[in-house]
Enzyme design. Structure first.
Site, short mmCIF file in Angstrom:
data_model
loop_
_atom_site.label_atom_id
_atom_site.label_comp_id
_atom_site.label_asym_id
_atom_site.label_seq_id
_atom_site.Cartn_x
_atom_site.Cartn_y
_atom_site.Cartn_z
N GLU A 290 0.85 -1.19 0.00
CA GLU A 290 0.00 0.00 0.00
C GLU A 290 0.88 1.24 0.00
O GLU A 290 1.93 1.26 0.65
CB GLU A 290 -0.87 0.03 1.26
N HIS B 228 -6.99 -10.55 5.00
CA HIS B 228 -6.95 -10.42 3.55
C HIS B 228 -5.91 -11.35 2.91
O HIS B 228 -6.19 -12.06 1.94
CB HIS B 228 -6.62 -8.98 3.13
C1 BG6 Z 1 -8.31 -2.64 5.53
C2 BG6 Z 1 -7.17 -2.23 6.43
O1 BG6 Z 1 -8.90 -3.82 5.98
O2 BG6 Z 1 -7.82 -2.84 4.21
C3 BG6 Z 1 -6.48 -0.99 5.89
O3 BG6 Z 1 -7.66 -1.99 7.74
C4 BG6 Z 1 -6.06 -1.20 4.46
O4 BG6 Z 1 -5.35 -0.66 6.69
C5 BG6 Z 1 -7.24 -1.69 3.63
O5 BG6 Z 1 -5.59 0.05 3.95
C6 BG6 Z 1 -6.80 -2.08 2.23
O6 BG6 Z 1 -7.92 -2.30 1.44
P1 BG6 Z 1 -7.89 -2.06 -0.13
O7 BG6 Z 1 -9.23 -2.51 -0.60
O8 BG6 Z 1 -7.62 -0.61 -0.34
O9 BG6 Z 1 -6.76 -2.91 -0.63
#
Ligand code: BG6
Length: 497
Positions: free
Chosen positions: A223, A247
């Site tokens: 990220e 995730h």
């Molecule tokens: C969330 C986390 O579950 O997922 C965040 O708490 C993270 O920290 C986010 O930024 C990432 O999700 P995506 O859909 O942007 O990849």
């Protein structure tokens, strides 16, 4: 298509970020697409005093900013907003739930929502117990007379194995498992669902999807963003609880699982649980992890503070914002294949992918010099942001020599389909209203995830924070992370240049 039943959705935590950035924009986009039930209403429940009007006005802004369907259509918004209400209350106070129940009955009478209820727990986890208990004690959790009651519970589901088990036991006092929808929004992403379609709706990949042909797998969840003002939460989570426990393990489970007997909620989840139970961290050297934390640096040309300078973070915090680990999957399909995973905040760019690296050919026919340039075949599932799938292989470069060059066959969603994918929350909210729990995490599944993670967190506790390596924001993690994979004579994929 099955038509969704009329219902009222109650959002606990209605003043929060998730409601504004994800839930209401998703509901609005579903309304604009005509996908929600004919008679639908929303009640926001939170502690702050608000009127229906002031709540609607706030949500209007959030929808303009975050909804997929743009620009916001005034008539569609007004029709939707007229069915949005607000109930101020305390999460642990029985009287406030009695008021909520009376309000829901009025809404049924006013909007014809038919008595079906979807409760969405979007609060900090500290009040999950109180909310589920009050819904149980007030009788609102009971599904009666052909009406349904469902509850969506946000992550984090537990802080470790014991607390996840305890939360499951607690929620099961008031709700049956088929009423409970534990959400992991990654499962709502089109590309994540496509992992199963790619594997099981095609005949050519599955025969090579195993230890005989696969050398190793790399999963990256990188990220660009930092902790986005959520210092207090992140201090108690770190990347292991924020991304890896949920995730990332979902991505791993979907890639590694066996084909289910049918595409049905429990059949799919049985296979995921089975594979999760076979996953362990390879701790044959050290504890099998490398932890990092970002210092100040530059991301997308902007100077950004280090983790320790973020609000709500202890000056001497040893919370990890980057993590690399090596997993093994102890079953017949995967025995001996390393699964390298890494995830971090403040990386050079946002990218989530699963890369399956295949073994080299058994015999190299080409000259030594040429052979050196040959790279192993890699099949990459690009989860985001450039959604697609690509296959890398060696090709003869034109000319009289024997130069072999890596080339790629690429499939991208954006060029193959002219339809934008719905947001993950849209898909998941609709599935829950339809009563389909395939893309939600079952009780034993969330516990199986914690069973993998718990020994790591316990090991870290015993070690203290000494093992945290610093990396500059905007860089791809600490140097020790590279050493970690190089010990196995492999390298991380370069996703940054
Ligand atoms: C969330 C986390 O579950 O997922 C965040 O708490 C993270 O920290 C986010 O930024 C990432 O999700 P995506 O859909 O942007 O990849």
């Amino acid at each position: 298509m099955t038509l969704p039943d009329n219902c009222v959705m109650v959002i606990f935590g209605a003043s929060g970020d998730l409601t504004h950035r994800k839930l209401i924009p998703a509901l609005y986009s579903l309304t604009a697409d005509g996908a929600l039930p004919k008679q639908f209403a929303v009640v926001g429940f939170a502690r702050k005093p608000k009127t229906d009007e002031s709540f609607r006005a706030e949500l209007r802004e959030s929808v303009s900013e975050h909804a997929r369907v743009k620009p916001v259509d005034t008539a569609a918004w007004e029709a939707f907003a007229s069915r949005v209400h607000y109930c101020q209350g305390d999460y642990g106070k029985p009287d406030d739930y009695a008021r909520l129940e009376a309000m829901l009955k009025d809404i049924d009478a006013q909007h014809g929502t038919g008595g079906n209820r979807l409760f969405y727990v979007a609060t900090p986890p500290e009040v999950y117990h109180a909310i589920t208990e009050q819904l149980g004690l007030s009788g609102m959790a009971r599904a009666e007379n052909g009406r349904w009651v469902r509850i969506i519970i946000e992550k984090p589901f537990g802080h470790d194995l014991n607390s996840a088990r305890e939360l499951n036991t607690h929620v099961h006092r008031y709700f049956a498992e088929d009423q409970i929808f534990r959400i992991d929004h990654y499962l709502g992403k089109e590309t994540v669902q496509n992992i199963l379609v790619f594997r099981f709706a095609n005949g050519i990949f599955e025969p090579i999807w195993n230890r005989r042909y696969v050398d190793s797998v790399q999963i990256t969840v990188a990220e660009e963003i930092g902790i986005e003002g959520r210092g207090a939460y992140y201090e108690s989570a770190g990347v292991i609880r924020d991304i890896v426990q949920n995730h990332l393990l979902q991505l791993l489970a979907l890639t590694a699982m066996e084909p289910p007997a049918e595409f049905e909620a429990d059949a799919v989840r049985n296979e995921k649980v089975k594979v999760l139970k076979a996953i362990r961290v390879d701790d044959s050297e050290g504890d099998g992890t490398v932890r990092g934390q970002y210092g100040p640096g530059k991301v997308a040309g902007q100077l950004v503070p280090g983790y320790l300078q973020e609000e709500g973070v202890a000056l001497d915090s040893t919370t990890e914002t980057w993590l690399a680990m090596k997993f093994l999957v102890d079953n017949w399909r995967w025995a001996g294949v390393p699964w390298y995973v890494r995830s971090g905040k403040r990386m050079p760019k946002r990218v989530t992918e699963i890369a399956i690296q295949f073994k080299m050919p058994p015999l190299m026919l080409f000259s030594k010099a040429t052979a050196k340039a040959i790279e192993p075949n890699a099949l990459v599932l690009n989860i985001q942001p450039d959604e697609g799938i690509s296959l890398k292989f060696g090709s003869k470069a034109p000319g009289s020599g024997e130069t072999i060059q890596p080339v790629k066959m690429d499939f991208t969603y954006s060029s193959a389909f002219d339809k934008a994918a719905p947001d993950a929350y849209e898909r998941l909210l609709l599935d829950c209203i339809l009563g389909d729990s395939t893309l939600f995490t079952r009780a034993d599944e969330v516990e199986a995830q914690w069973e993998i993670i718990n020994p790591i967190i316990d090991g870290w506790k015993a070690q203290g924070g000494a093992a945290i390596e610093l990396y500059r924001a905007g860089k791809p993690g600490p140097k020790e992370g590279d050493d970690f994979i190089r010990k196995d004579k492999r390298d991380w994929r370069n996703l940054w240049s």
